[in-house]
Design an enzyme around this catalytic site. Structure first.
Site, PDB file in Angstrom:
ATOM      1  N   LEU A  71       0.890  -1.088  -0.047  1.00 22.87           N
ATOM      2  CA  LEU A  71       0.266  -0.014   0.024  1.00 22.87           C
ATOM      3  C   LEU A  71       0.854   1.194  -0.163  1.00 22.87           C
ATOM      4  O   LEU A  71       1.904   1.292   0.805  1.00 22.87           O
ATOM      5  CB  LEU A  71      -0.962   0.015   1.263  1.00 22.87           C
ATOM      6  N   CYS A  72       0.487   2.103  -0.827  1.00 21.28           N
ATOM      7  CA  CYS A  72       1.134   3.414  -0.649  1.00 21.28           C
ATOM      8  C   CYS A  72       0.047   4.616  -0.893  1.00 21.28           C
ATOM      9  O   CYS A  72      -1.237   4.363  -0.600  1.00 21.28           O
ATOM     10  CB  CYS A  72       2.340   3.642  -1.793  1.00 21.28           C
ATOM     11  N   HIS A  73       0.516   5.657  -1.562  1.00 18.54           N
ATOM     12  CA  HIS A  73      -0.601   6.848  -1.695  1.00 18.54           C
ATOM     13  C   HIS A  73      -1.350   6.760  -2.917  1.00 18.54           C
ATOM     14  O   HIS A  73      -2.688   6.717  -2.654  1.00 18.54           O
ATOM     15  CB  HIS A  73       0.035   8.395  -1.720  1.00 18.54           C
TER      16      HIS A  73
END
Length: 114
Positions: A71-73
Protein backbone atom coordinates in the site's frame (compact mmCIF):
# COMPACT_ATOMS: atom_id res chain seq x y z
CA UNK A 1 3.17 -10.84 -12.61
CA UNK A 2 2.08 -8.68 -9.70
CA UNK A 3 -1.51 -9.25 -8.62
CA UNK A 4 -3.69 -6.15 -8.18
CA UNK A 5 -6.65 -5.54 -5.88
CA UNK A 6 -8.81 -2.43 -5.60
CA UNK A 7 -9.73 -1.36 -2.06
CA UNK A 8 -13.40 -2.03 -2.93
CA UNK A 9 -12.46 -5.72 -3.51
CA UNK A 10 -10.03 -5.97 -0.58
CA UNK A 11 -12.51 -7.91 1.61
CA UNK A 12 -12.82 -10.58 -1.07
CA UNK A 13 -9.01 -10.86 -1.30
CA UNK A 14 -8.78 -10.98 2.50
CA UNK A 15 -11.35 -13.80 2.71
CA UNK A 16 -9.46 -15.83 0.08
CA UNK A 17 -6.24 -15.49 2.07
CA UNK A 18 -7.91 -16.26 5.39
CA UNK A 19 -9.55 -19.36 3.83
CA UNK A 20 -5.99 -20.71 3.51
CA UNK A 21 -5.61 -20.28 7.28
CA UNK A 22 -3.28 -17.31 6.85
CA UNK A 23 -3.22 -13.80 8.28
CA UNK A 24 -2.01 -11.43 5.55
CA UNK A 25 0.27 -8.47 5.97
CA UNK A 26 -0.55 -5.04 4.59
CA UNK A 27 2.83 -3.46 3.94
CA UNK A 28 2.48 0.32 3.95
CA UNK A 29 5.49 1.70 2.06
CA UNK A 30 4.71 5.38 2.61
CA UNK A 31 6.78 7.78 4.68
CA UNK A 32 6.03 8.02 8.44
CA UNK A 33 4.45 11.47 8.06
CA UNK A 34 2.06 10.04 5.45
CA UNK A 35 1.05 7.20 7.76
CA UNK A 36 0.45 9.73 10.55
CA UNK A 37 -1.78 11.72 8.17
CA UNK A 38 -3.92 8.80 7.00
CA UNK A 39 -3.77 5.11 7.80
CA UNK A 40 -5.84 1.96 7.50
CA UNK A 41 -7.21 0.12 10.51
CA UNK A 42 -6.05 -3.51 10.69
CA UNK A 43 -9.08 -5.78 10.60
CA UNK A 44 -8.18 -9.37 9.80
CA UNK A 45 -4.67 -8.42 8.70
CA UNK A 46 -1.45 -7.14 10.22
CA UNK A 47 -0.25 -3.66 9.26
CA UNK A 48 3.46 -2.82 9.01
CA UNK A 49 5.05 0.42 7.79
CA UNK A 50 8.41 0.19 6.06
CA UNK A 51 9.13 3.19 3.80
CA UNK A 52 9.92 2.26 0.21
CA UNK A 53 13.59 3.23 0.34
CA UNK A 54 14.10 1.03 3.44
CA UNK A 55 12.66 -2.15 1.91
CA UNK A 56 15.94 -3.58 0.50
CA UNK A 57 17.72 -3.21 3.85
CA UNK A 58 14.74 -4.49 5.86
CA UNK A 59 13.25 -7.19 3.64
CA UNK A 60 14.47 -9.85 6.08
CA UNK A 61 11.73 -8.58 8.43
CA UNK A 62 9.16 -9.94 5.97
CA UNK A 63 8.16 -13.59 5.55
CA UNK A 64 8.44 -14.59 1.87
CA UNK A 65 5.76 -17.26 2.39
CA UNK A 66 3.20 -14.86 3.85
CA UNK A 67 0.59 -13.10 1.69
CA UNK A 68 1.53 -9.41 1.45
CA UNK A 69 -0.57 -6.56 0.09
CA UNK A 70 1.51 -3.44 -0.61
CA UNK A 71 0.00 0.00 0.00
CA UNK A 72 1.13 3.56 -0.74
CA UNK A 73 -0.56 6.87 -1.60
CA UNK A 74 -1.75 6.17 -5.16
CA UNK A 75 -0.39 2.71 -5.93
CA UNK A 76 2.87 3.40 -7.78
CA UNK A 77 5.41 3.01 -4.95
CA UNK A 78 3.61 -0.06 -3.72
CA UNK A 79 3.66 -1.52 -7.23
CA UNK A 80 7.44 -1.04 -7.41
CA UNK A 81 7.91 -2.60 -3.97
CA UNK A 82 5.65 -5.50 -4.93
CA UNK A 83 7.68 -6.17 -8.07
CA UNK A 84 10.90 -5.96 -6.04
CA UNK A 85 9.57 -8.50 -3.52
CA UNK A 86 8.48 -10.88 -6.28
CA UNK A 87 11.98 -10.67 -7.74
CA UNK A 88 13.39 -11.50 -4.30
CA UNK A 89 11.41 -14.76 -4.14
CA UNK A 90 8.29 -13.61 -2.31
CA UNK A 91 5.42 -15.70 -3.65
CA UNK A 92 2.13 -14.06 -2.64
CA UNK A 93 2.42 -10.33 -3.27
CA UNK A 94 -0.47 -8.08 -4.26
CA UNK A 95 -0.60 -4.35 -4.97
CA UNK A 96 -3.49 -2.31 -3.55
CA UNK A 97 -4.35 -0.39 -6.71
CA UNK A 98 -5.08 3.29 -6.13
CA UNK A 99 -3.41 3.24 -2.70
CA UNK A 100 -4.71 4.90 0.43
CA UNK A 101 -6.38 7.54 -1.72
CA UNK A 102 -8.64 4.90 -3.29
CA UNK A 103 -8.99 3.19 0.12
CA UNK A 104 -10.45 6.47 1.46
CA UNK A 105 -12.86 6.80 -1.44
CA UNK A 106 -13.89 3.15 -1.97
CA UNK A 107 -13.57 1.42 1.37
CA UNK A 108 -13.34 3.69 4.41
CA UNK A 109 -14.38 7.32 4.10
CA UNK A 110 -13.12 7.95 7.66
CA UNK A 111 -9.55 7.72 6.31
CA UNK A 112 -8.48 11.29 5.42
CA UNK A 113 -7.69 12.14 1.81
CA UNK A 114 -4.45 14.05 1.36
Amino acid sequence: MLAQVRPAQFDQWLQQVQAQGLTPLVLDVREPWECATASVTPQGFELVNIPMQDIPARQQELDPERPIACLCHHGMRSMHVGMFLLNQGFEQVTNITGGIDAWSRERDTAVPVY
